[in-house]
Design a protein around this motif. Structure first.
Motif, PDB file in Angstrom:
ATOM      1  N   LEU A  78      -9.600  -6.396 -16.839  1.00 55.92           N
ATOM      2  CA  LEU A  78     -10.096  -5.149 -16.076  1.00 55.92           C
ATOM      3  C   LEU A  78     -10.049  -5.858 -14.570  1.00 55.92           C
ATOM      4  O   LEU A  78      -9.532  -5.086 -13.963  1.00 55.92           O
ATOM      5  N   LEU A  79     -10.658  -6.773 -14.050  1.00 58.79           N
ATOM      6  CA  LEU A  79     -10.588  -7.556 -12.804  1.00 58.79           C
ATOM      7  C   LEU A  79      -9.113  -7.675 -12.334  1.00 58.79           C
ATOM      8  O   LEU A  79      -8.726  -7.567 -11.328  1.00 58.79           O
ATOM      9  N   PHE A  80      -8.340  -8.167 -13.354  1.00 60.64           N
ATOM     10  CA  PHE A  80      -6.891  -8.402 -13.017  1.00 60.64           C
ATOM     11  C   PHE A  80      -6.186  -7.174 -12.593  1.00 60.64           C
ATOM     12  O   PHE A  80      -5.333  -7.017 -11.598  1.00 60.64           O
ATOM     13  N   LEU A  81      -6.604  -6.178 -13.398  1.00 56.26           N
ATOM     14  CA  LEU A  81      -5.920  -4.700 -13.036  1.00 56.26           C
ATOM     15  C   LEU A  81      -6.599  -4.069 -11.816  1.00 56.26           C
ATOM     16  O   LEU A  81      -5.523  -3.678 -11.047  1.00 56.26           O
ATOM     17  N   VAL A  82      -7.748  -4.317 -11.608  1.00 52.80           N
ATOM     18  CA  VAL A  82      -8.355  -3.921 -10.325  1.00 52.80           C
ATOM     19  C   VAL A  82      -7.542  -4.912  -9.041  1.00 52.80           C
ATOM     20  O   VAL A  82      -7.314  -4.422  -8.107  1.00 52.80           O
ATOM     21  N   ALA A  83      -7.215  -5.888  -9.495  1.00 60.09           N
ATOM     22  CA  ALA A  83      -6.730  -6.942  -8.238  1.00 60.09           C
ATOM     23  C   ALA A  83      -5.234  -6.503  -8.322  1.00 60.09           C
ATOM     24  O   ALA A  83      -4.637  -6.453  -7.013  1.00 60.09           O
ATOM     25  N   LEU A  84      -4.614  -5.909  -9.271  1.00 61.85           N
ATOM     26  CA  LEU A  84      -3.213  -5.436  -9.134  1.00 61.85           C
ATOM     27  C   LEU A  84      -3.185  -4.095  -8.294  1.00 61.85           C
ATOM     28  O   LEU A  84      -2.230  -3.890  -7.491  1.00 61.85           O
ATOM     29  N   ALA A  85      -4.111  -3.470  -8.105  1.00 63.79           N
ATOM     30  CA  ALA A  85      -4.383  -2.089  -7.384  1.00 63.79           C
ATOM     31  C   ALA A  85      -4.209  -2.392  -5.753  1.00 63.79           C
ATOM     32  O   ALA A  85      -3.917  -1.816  -5.085  1.00 63.79           O
ATOM     33  N   VAL A  86      -4.815  -3.463  -5.456  1.00 64.41           N
ATOM     34  CA  VAL A  86      -5.085  -3.822  -4.168  1.00 64.41           C
ATOM     35  C   VAL A  86      -3.664  -4.076  -3.395  1.00 64.41           C
ATOM     36  O   VAL A  86      -3.361  -3.396  -2.564  1.00 64.41           O
ATOM     37  N   PRO A  87      -2.878  -5.184  -3.827  1.00 62.62           N
ATOM     38  CA  PRO A  87      -1.480  -5.227  -3.028  1.00 62.62           C
ATOM     39  C   PRO A  87      -0.627  -3.847  -3.085  1.00 62.62           C
ATOM     40  O   PRO A  87      -0.066  -3.458  -2.303  1.00 62.62           O
ATOM     41  N   ILE A  88      -1.021  -2.919  -4.367  1.00 61.11           N
ATOM     42  CA  ILE A  88       0.044  -1.858  -4.541  1.00 61.11           C
ATOM     43  C   ILE A  88      -0.365  -0.802  -3.451  1.00 61.11           C
ATOM     44  O   ILE A  88       0.201  -0.411  -2.829  1.00 61.11           O
ATOM     45  N   THR A  89      -1.851  -0.645  -3.095  1.00 61.57           N
ATOM     46  CA  THR A  89      -2.434   0.032  -2.266  1.00 61.57           C
ATOM     47  C   THR A  89      -1.848  -0.352  -0.704  1.00 61.57           C
ATOM     48  O   THR A  89      -1.534   0.467   0.115  1.00 61.57           O
ATOM     49  N   LEU A  90      -2.092  -1.599  -0.617  1.00 61.52           N
ATOM     50  CA  LEU A  90      -1.541  -2.243   0.753  1.00 61.52           C
ATOM     51  C   LEU A  90       0.097  -1.946   0.908  1.00 61.52           C
ATOM     52  O   LEU A  90       0.587  -1.504   2.091  1.00 61.52           O
ATOM     53  N   LEU A  91       0.739  -1.965  -0.214  1.00 59.34           N
ATOM     54  CA  LEU A  91       2.316  -1.535   0.142  1.00 59.34           C
ATOM     55  C   LEU A  91       2.482  -0.169   0.336  1.00 59.34           C
ATOM     56  O   LEU A  91       3.247   0.156   1.130  1.00 59.34           O
ATOM     57  N   VAL A  92       1.714   0.782  -0.518  1.00 60.35           N
ATOM     58  CA  VAL A  92       1.985   2.233  -0.264  1.00 60.35           C
ATOM     59  C   VAL A  92       1.360   2.575   1.373  1.00 60.35           C
ATOM     60  O   VAL A  92       2.026   3.220   1.809  1.00 60.35           O
ATOM     61  N   LEU A  93       0.339   2.040   1.680  1.00 63.13           N
ATOM     62  CA  LEU A  93      -0.138   2.278   3.128  1.00 63.13           C
ATOM     63  C   LEU A  93       0.930   1.666   4.397  1.00 63.13           C
ATOM     64  O   LEU A  93       1.408   2.535   5.013  1.00 63.13           O
TER      65      LEU A  93
END
Length: 147
Positions: free
Chosen positions: A125-140
């Motif tokens: 679950l932490l790994f999946l949350v960690a995946l969301a961080v770079p995806i969010t940064l990439l989108v921004l």
């Protein structure tokens, strides 16, 4: 050509491949360089490659605690690696893939208790949350560039 210190002597060819991949990502600085060149996406790409070591651990039926530790190493690498500039410097120092390769080489298959699998679930679950961080940064970043 890799020298003798870089070759794994493990009898399992999957483990040898996983160790070679991990050393390529971390010891050859592919992980931090890709992260620097491709903010957000680079961290996702190298984390995706790093999951091969975890997959080999699962195939070898390593204890759940070892798998959880591997996932936590990758999550830490992604979360901190996603921080612009500072994260790239962190990637040069914290070598999650090499840590995971050592765990893979040194751990023996074994049984896990149900509580151990809860730890794996939490780490995943932490790994999946960690995946969301770079995806969010990439989108921004893409929004900032392309409006």
């Amino acid at each position: 050509m890799p020298d003798d210190r870089e070759r794994s002597e493990h009898p399992d060819p999957d483990v040898r491949r996983a160790v070679a991949l991990a050393r390529g990502l971390d010891d050859r600085y592919i992980d931090p360089i890709v992260g620097l060149l491709l903010p957000g996406a680079g961290d996702l790409i190298t984390a995706g490659a790093g999951t091969y070591v975890v997959w080999v651990a699962l195939q070898r039926r390593l204890p759940a605690v070892v798998v959880a530790r591997m996932l936590l190493n990758l999550a830490i690498d992604m979360l901190l690696g996603a921080i612009p500039a500072v994260g790239d410097l962190f990637d040069f120092v914290f070598k999650a893939n090499v840590h995971n390769a050592r765990l893979l080489e040194r751990s023996a298959p074994g049984s896990s208790r149900p509580g151990d699998w809860l730890m794996v679930g939490g780490a995943a679950l932490l790994f999946l949350v960690a995946l969301a961080v770079p995806i969010t940064l990439l989108v921004l970043t893409l929004k900032a560039i392309f409006g």
